[in-house]
Scaffold this motif. Structure first.
Motif, PDB file in Angstrom:
ATOM      1  N   UNK B  63      -1.067  -2.368   6.450  1.00 31.18           N
ATOM      2  CA  UNK B  63      -2.261  -1.587   6.802  1.00 31.18           C
ATOM      3  C   UNK B  63      -2.246  -0.176   6.223  1.00 31.18           C
ATOM      4  N   UNK B  64      -1.077   0.462   6.256  1.00 33.32           N
ATOM      5  CA  UNK B  64      -1.006   1.833   5.733  1.00 33.32           C
ATOM      6  C   UNK B  64      -1.202   1.852   4.217  1.00 33.32           C
ATOM      7  N   UNK B  65      -0.749   0.797   3.552  1.00 36.49           N
ATOM      8  CA  UNK B  65      -0.984   0.707   2.107  1.00 36.49           C
ATOM      9  C   UNK B  65      -2.478   0.568   1.836  1.00 36.49           C
ATOM     10  N   UNK B  66      -3.143  -0.254   2.647  1.00 39.26           N
ATOM     11  CA  UNK B  66      -4.591  -0.432   2.478  1.00 39.26           C
ATOM     12  C   UNK B  66      -5.339   0.879   2.746  1.00 39.26           C
ATOM     13  N   UNK B  67      -4.869   1.593   3.762  1.00 36.35           N
ATOM     14  CA  UNK B  67      -5.506   2.886   4.080  1.00 36.35           C
ATOM     15  C   UNK B  67      -5.382   3.825   2.875  1.00 36.35           C
ATOM     16  N   UNK B  68      -4.225   3.779   2.225  1.00 37.73           N
ATOM     17  CA  UNK B  68      -4.023   4.646   1.058  1.00 37.73           C
ATOM     18  C   UNK B  68      -4.912   4.194  -0.114  1.00 37.73           C
ATOM     19  N   UNK B  69      -4.942   2.895  -0.348  1.00 35.33           N
ATOM     20  CA  UNK B  69      -5.723   2.373  -1.473  1.00 35.33           C
ATOM     21  C   UNK B  69      -7.216   2.663  -1.271  1.00 35.33           C
ATOM     22  N   UNK B  70      -7.714   2.463  -0.045  1.00 31.32           N
ATOM     23  CA  UNK B  70      -9.147   2.642   0.239  1.00 31.32           C
ATOM     24  C   UNK B  70      -9.413   3.939   0.995  1.00 31.32           C
ATOM     25  N   UNK B  71      -8.602   4.959   0.725  1.00 29.54           N
ATOM     26  CA  UNK B  71      -8.709   6.185   1.525  1.00 29.54           C
ATOM     27  C   UNK B  71     -10.117   6.779   1.481  1.00 29.54           C
ATOM     28  N   UNK B  72     -10.796   6.634   0.368  1.00 29.89           N
ATOM     29  CA  UNK B  72     -12.147   7.219   0.288  1.00 29.89           C
ATOM     30  C   UNK B  72     -13.139   6.435   1.143  1.00 29.89           C
TER      31      UNK B  72
END
Lengths: 227, 203
Positions: B63-72
């Motif tokens: 989840x944290x990786x996804x948050x970083x990838x889709x941070x915008x």
């Protein structure tokens, strides 16, 4: 950032802090009560019934992988063989007669994460048994066999000779309950419970380490580190 | 009927990933915890424990990786979800029913879920990789892990009940499944929420 926003951030952080403090406190309370389930925690909170020892006994989780054997003490024999100068086969009475009975209070640790503090075991020291059967120079390990024919475990000779390594036949002043390994089980307090075979009927001295039941699945042979 | 966009693709995907990993963790955890389930597993216990441990690790990373990838794409969601106004406290106290995109209950649910999941991740990881701690500390953390499991179970049951079962609020599930909710529902439950221009979808 306006005043309202600044205050709300602070409120958010406060909520985080309070939440963590609350969880820490409740976690610590659970630890203090030593419960293994909601029921245990409630029971401990409300005072429970019976002596502490017996409440602790109830808290043991039974992790057997084979059915509990129905042991008739008159028929029970313990065989100690393999690389020893003096192999023996003892009845339960002979075992108690041949070795000195000791009482030992030690913690019990399960690889799953739970533990029971101050368990009072009665039994005989492996060290004394080893001295009686006199291992050959080539003997480096001992293997324990359970009556069900499924479970086995092993220790190095040095581990078996440790002060607290016990063959237990009693707990809290009574006979071991059947699910706890009646009539005889191995106890090595500094190791996880899976190292202590239950319903032991044979102890074999070998020149190699035999991988125990759970160790073939992946638990460590040392019994101290989980995986 | 007019619909409005409630959650975008990355938000829904993130929720689905967390929900799926949580479901695996919860069911394997239950199998390891409930006495009769544990006993009936026999030697499968080791495999279930392995799945539980590695899924926990995935929940700490994915989840944290996804948050970083889709941070915008996720920034607006996190900004709103963690932004507490006095109104949201009033909502929890029952003094108002008004809400922006998320009401006080939803924000509290998010906060509690983050806290409980973080607690479960830390305690679970240390129980698994226990070589750095004493056995006593491990048992302390194990008890804490169980306590958090009880609390999280209660919280998730409440969350699922309100989102999928309770009639007045269950339309909210449409927002997570399809990404949109009825405009009338949004106006009733989140009257102060103004979907951005272009988010209103006619049907």
């Amino acid at each position: 950032m306006n005043e309202q926003e600044r205050m709300t951030r602070r409120r958010f952080l406060k909520a985080c802090g309070l939440g963590l403090a609350g969880l820490s406190l409740s976690g610590y309370m659970t630890y203090l009560f030593g419960g293994t389930s909601v029921k245990d925690v409630l029971k401990s909170t409300l005072g429970g019934t019976g002596a502490d020892g017996f409440r602790a006994l109830e808290n043991f989780r039974i992790n057997s992988v084979e059915p509990t054997p129905n042991v008739q003490l008159a028929d029970y024999r313990l065989t100690v063989d393999g690389l020893v100068a003096n192999p023996v086969t003892w009845s339960f009475a002979e075992l108690k007669h041949a070795l000195t009975e000791v009482e030992q209070v030690s913690d019990f640790h399960c690889v799953e994460g739970w533990g029971i503090k101050n368990v009072r075991w009665t039994g005989v020291k492996m060290r004394e048994l080893i001295q009686q059967v006199r291992p050959m120079q080539t003997a480096t390990h001992v293997t324990f066999y359970s009556l069900g024919g499924v479970y086995t475990e092993s220790l190095s000779l040095a581990e078996a000779m440790e002060e607290e390594t016990l063959l237990a036949y009693g707990i809290y002043g009574k006979d071991l309950p059947a699910p706890q390994g009646y009539p005889l089980r191995a106890i090595i307090p500094r190791m996880f419970g899976y190292k202590g075979a239950k319903w032991v009927y044979r102890i074999e001295f070998t020149d190699h380490q035999h991988l125990g039941y759970w160790e073939r699945y992946g638990y460590n042979v040392d019994g101290v580190t989980a995986r | 009927m007019k619909w409005v966009q409630r959650f975008n693709g990355p938000e829904r995907f993130l929720h689905a990933v967390v929900a799926l990993l949580f479901l695996v963790l919860w069911s394997t955890g239950l199998c390891l915890h409930v006495e009769w389930l544990r006993e009936s597993l026999g030697a499968w216990r080791f495999a279930v424990r392995t799945v539980h441990d590695w899924t926990g690790l995935l929940l700490m990373i994915v989840p944290w990786s996804l948050v970083w990838v889709w941070r915008q794409q996720l920034a607006a969601f996190f900004r709103e979800m963690t932004h507490w106004r006095s109104m949201e406290v009033d909502f929890l106290a029952g003094r108002t029913k008004r809400a922006y995109k998320f009401n006080g209950g939803q924000k509290l649910n998010f906060l509690v879920a983050i806290l409980l999941l973080t607690g479960m991740a830390c305690t679970g990881f240390l129980v698994w990789k226990s070589q750095w701690i004493s056995l006593q500390t491990r048992e302390f953390l194990y008890n804490w892990h169980k306590l958090l499991f009880y609390l999280l179970s209660v919280q998730v049951v409440g969350h699922v009940f309100l989102a999928a079962v309770y009639k007045p609020t269950r339309h909210a599930l449409q927002g997570m499944m399809r990404g949109r909710v009825l405009k009338t529902w949004a106006e009733e439950h989140h009257p102060l929420w103004k979907p951005e221009e272009g988010e209103e979808i006619g049907e």
